[in-house]
Scaffold this motif. Structure first.
Motif, mmCIF file in Angstrom:
data_model
loop_
_atom_site.group_PDB
_atom_site.id
_atom_site.type_symbol
_atom_site.label_atom_id
_atom_site.label_comp_id
_atom_site.label_asym_id
_atom_site.label_seq_id
_atom_site.Cartn_x
_atom_site.Cartn_y
_atom_site.Cartn_z
ATOM 1 N N GLY A 11 31.440 -16.206 -22.755
ATOM 2 C CA GLY A 11 31.745 -17.445 -23.466
ATOM 3 C C GLY A 11 31.436 -17.350 -24.944
ATOM 4 O O GLY A 11 32.226 -17.776 -25.796
ATOM 5 N N GLY A 12 30.284 -16.774 -25.276
ATOM 6 C CA GLY A 12 29.914 -16.616 -26.689
ATOM 7 C C GLY A 12 30.836 -15.671 -27.422
ATOM 8 O O GLY A 12 31.134 -15.871 -28.611
ATOM 9 N N THR A 13 31.289 -14.633 -26.720
ATOM 10 C CA THR A 13 32.212 -13.680 -27.348
ATOM 11 C C THR A 13 33.561 -14.338 -27.632
ATOM 12 O O THR A 13 34.141 -14.152 -28.712
ATOM 13 C CB THR A 13 32.400 -12.452 -26.440
ATOM 14 O OG1 THR A 13 31.129 -11.831 -26.219
ATOM 15 C CG2 THR A 13 33.352 -11.454 -27.074
ATOM 16 N N ILE A 14 34.036 -15.136 -26.681
ATOM 17 C CA ILE A 14 35.289 -15.864 -26.898
ATOM 18 C C ILE A 14 35.138 -16.810 -28.085
ATOM 19 O O ILE A 14 36.032 -16.917 -28.938
ATOM 20 C CB ILE A 14 35.691 -16.650 -25.632
ATOM 21 C CG1 ILE A 14 36.036 -15.688 -24.494
ATOM 22 C CG2 ILE A 14 36.875 -17.572 -25.922
ATOM 23 C CD1 ILE A 14 36.274 -16.381 -23.170
ATOM 24 N N ARG A 15 33.994 -17.496 -28.145
ATOM 25 C CA ARG A 15 33.721 -18.403 -29.276
ATOM 26 C C ARG A 15 33.821 -17.670 -30.606
ATOM 27 O O ARG A 15 34.493 -18.139 -31.541
ATOM 28 C CB ARG A 15 32.320 -18.989 -29.119
ATOM 29 C CG ARG A 15 31.844 -19.818 -30.313
ATOM 30 C CD ARG A 15 30.313 -19.883 -30.343
ATOM 31 N NE ARG A 15 29.731 -18.556 -30.554
ATOM 32 C CZ ARG A 15 28.510 -18.208 -30.142
ATOM 33 N NH1 ARG A 15 27.756 -19.071 -29.498
ATOM 34 N NH2 ARG A 15 28.064 -16.976 -30.375
ATOM 35 N N THR A 58 32.481 -22.025 -24.939
ATOM 36 C CA THR A 58 31.263 -21.213 -25.028
ATOM 37 C C THR A 58 30.459 -21.309 -23.743
ATOM 38 O O THR A 58 29.893 -20.316 -23.268
ATOM 39 C CB THR A 58 30.397 -21.672 -26.214
ATOM 40 O OG1 THR A 58 31.168 -21.637 -27.414
ATOM 41 C CG2 THR A 58 29.182 -20.777 -26.376
ATOM 42 N N GLY A 59 30.418 -22.514 -23.173
ATOM 43 C CA GLY A 59 29.638 -22.707 -21.964
ATOM 44 C C GLY A 59 30.313 -22.237 -20.690
ATOM 45 O O GLY A 59 29.649 -21.719 -19.788
ATOM 46 N N ILE A 60 31.623 -22.399 -20.606
ATOM 47 C CA ILE A 60 32.308 -22.121 -19.338
ATOM 48 C C ILE A 60 33.100 -20.821 -19.339
ATOM 49 O O ILE A 60 33.545 -20.369 -18.289
ATOM 50 C CB ILE A 60 33.256 -23.284 -18.962
ATOM 51 C CG1 ILE A 60 34.470 -23.329 -19.909
ATOM 52 C CG2 ILE A 60 32.511 -24.604 -18.958
ATOM 53 C CD1 ILE A 60 35.500 -24.364 -19.548
ATOM 54 N N GLY A 61 33.271 -20.208 -20.516
ATOM 55 C CA GLY A 61 34.151 -19.041 -20.615
ATOM 56 C C GLY A 61 33.692 -17.856 -19.784
ATOM 57 O O GLY A 61 34.498 -17.186 -19.131
ATOM 58 N N GLY A 62 32.384 -17.577 -19.792
ATOM 59 C CA GLY A 62 31.880 -16.430 -19.040
ATOM 60 C C GLY A 62 32.097 -16.575 -17.553
ATOM 61 O O GLY A 62 32.497 -15.617 -16.866
ATOM 62 N N GLY A 63 31.857 -17.781 -17.031
ATOM 63 C CA GLY A 63 32.075 -18.015 -15.610
ATOM 64 C C GLY A 63 33.540 -17.896 -15.219
ATOM 65 O O GLY A 63 33.875 -17.392 -14.142
ATOM 66 N N ALA A 64 34.425 -18.358 -16.112
ATOM 67 C CA ALA A 64 35.855 -18.241 -15.840
ATOM 68 C C ALA A 64 36.283 -16.771 -15.788
ATOM 69 O O ALA A 64 37.050 -16.362 -14.908
ATOM 70 C CB ALA A 64 36.659 -18.993 -16.894
ATOM 71 N N LEU A 65 35.771 -15.969 -16.733
ATOM 72 C CA LEU A 65 36.085 -14.537 -16.728
ATOM 73 C C LEU A 65 35.549 -13.862 -15.463
ATOM 74 O O LEU A 65 36.211 -13.004 -14.877
ATOM 75 C CB LEU A 65 35.487 -13.871 -17.967
ATOM 76 C CG LEU A 65 36.134 -14.223 -19.311
ATOM 77 C CD1 LEU A 65 35.341 -13.597 -20.446
ATOM 78 C CD2 LEU A 65 37.587 -13.760 -19.350
ATOM 79 N N ARG A 66 34.345 -14.252 -15.052
ATOM 80 C CA ARG A 66 33.758 -13.716 -13.817
ATOM 81 C C ARG A 66 34.676 -13.956 -12.625
ATOM 82 O O ARG A 66 34.980 -13.039 -11.851
ATOM 83 C CB ARG A 66 32.400 -14.385 -13.565
ATOM 84 C CG ARG A 66 31.761 -14.078 -12.217
ATOM 85 C CD ARG A 66 30.751 -15.160 -11.852
ATOM 86 N NE ARG A 66 31.396 -16.455 -11.687
ATOM 87 C CZ ARG A 66 30.792 -17.623 -11.888
ATOM 88 N NH1 ARG A 66 29.536 -17.665 -12.298
ATOM 89 N NH2 ARG A 66 31.454 -18.752 -11.703
ATOM 90 N N ASP A 67 35.141 -15.192 -12.485
ATOM 91 C CA ASP A 67 35.977 -15.530 -11.340
ATOM 92 C C ASP A 67 37.323 -14.805 -11.395
ATOM 93 O O ASP A 67 37.848 -14.374 -10.358
ATOM 94 C CB ASP A 67 36.198 -17.043 -11.282
ATOM 95 C CG ASP A 67 34.905 -17.798 -11.005
ATOM 96 O OD1 ASP A 67 33.943 -17.169 -10.518
ATOM 97 O OD2 ASP A 67 34.858 -19.008 -11.273
#
Length: 203
Positions: free
Chosen positions: A43-47, A125-134
């Motif tokens: 999420g932070g990287t996408i941000r 930033t908050g949800i991006g990492g979880g979305a990539l995981r899924d």
């Protein structure tokens, strides 16, 4: 100092959720660590990419990588214990969500993003990492399903933007936004609240 420590706690919680998902999917140790890193730092990287920040913070702050990768290794070794601590992981995940969303929103505003864009960047930033995981696990992202997760993130981002527009101090607005996100997330888990789902299409 306290904020930095809480941020690392949030990274560890996100990494743990990604690593647990990887273990359940029967990935090897390398795959577990990759999912941990992706969930914690995606999420932070996408941000940073959206805001033109180069290189992304995750690549220049080694503690972020160390905590996320180390958490992945720990979970791959002690996953039965981590699975039993599900409530604690969910609590830390909620805290991480609150910190990342408000921090991402504040960063976007500081770099001159308009209010609506700052809200979207903060939520991402908050949800991006979880979305990539899924997506890596070939699942429909959790944030697009019924749980109150992205909605809580967006509400917190809006609070930060409104506070900024009103000229309120960031030292007050960001904690309030984070607390609201954490509270909404935990309340939704406790009460089993879900977003409404459209009815089935005929045929």
């Amino acid at each position: 100092m306290l904020l930095a420590a809480l941020e690392l706690v949030g990274i560890a919680a996100f990494a743990a959720s990604g690593a647990v998902a990887a273990v359940r999917a029967r990935l090897d140790v390398f795959g577990v660590v990759v999912l941990a890193l992706t969930t914690a730092l995606g999420g932070g990287t996408i941000r940073d990419v959206l805001l033109g920040v180069h290189p992304p913070a995750a690549l220049v702050n080694w503690p972020y990588l160390a905590v996320a990768g180390g958490t992945g290794l720990v979970v791959s070794w002690a996953h039965p214990t981590v699975a039993r601590l599900r409530r604690a992981v969910l609590l830390l995940d909620a805290v991480g969500l609150g910190l990342f969303v408000t921090g991402g929103t504040a960063t976007a505003l500081a770099l001159g993003a308009p209010p609506y864009a700052a809200c979207l960047v903060g939520m991402t930033t908050g949800i991006g990492g979880g979305a990539l995981r899924d997506l890596l696990l070939r699942e429909i992202p959790l944030v697009l399903r019924r749980e109150i997760y992205a909605v809580a993130a967006l509400v917190g981002a809006v609070v930060v933007v409104v506070g900024h527009q009103l000229g309120l101090p960031a030292a007050l607005v960001s904690p309030v936004g984070s607390a609201l996100i954490v509270g909404l997330r935990l309340l939704a888990l406790w009460r089993d609240w879900n977003a409404p789902v459209p009815g089935k299409l005929d045929g």
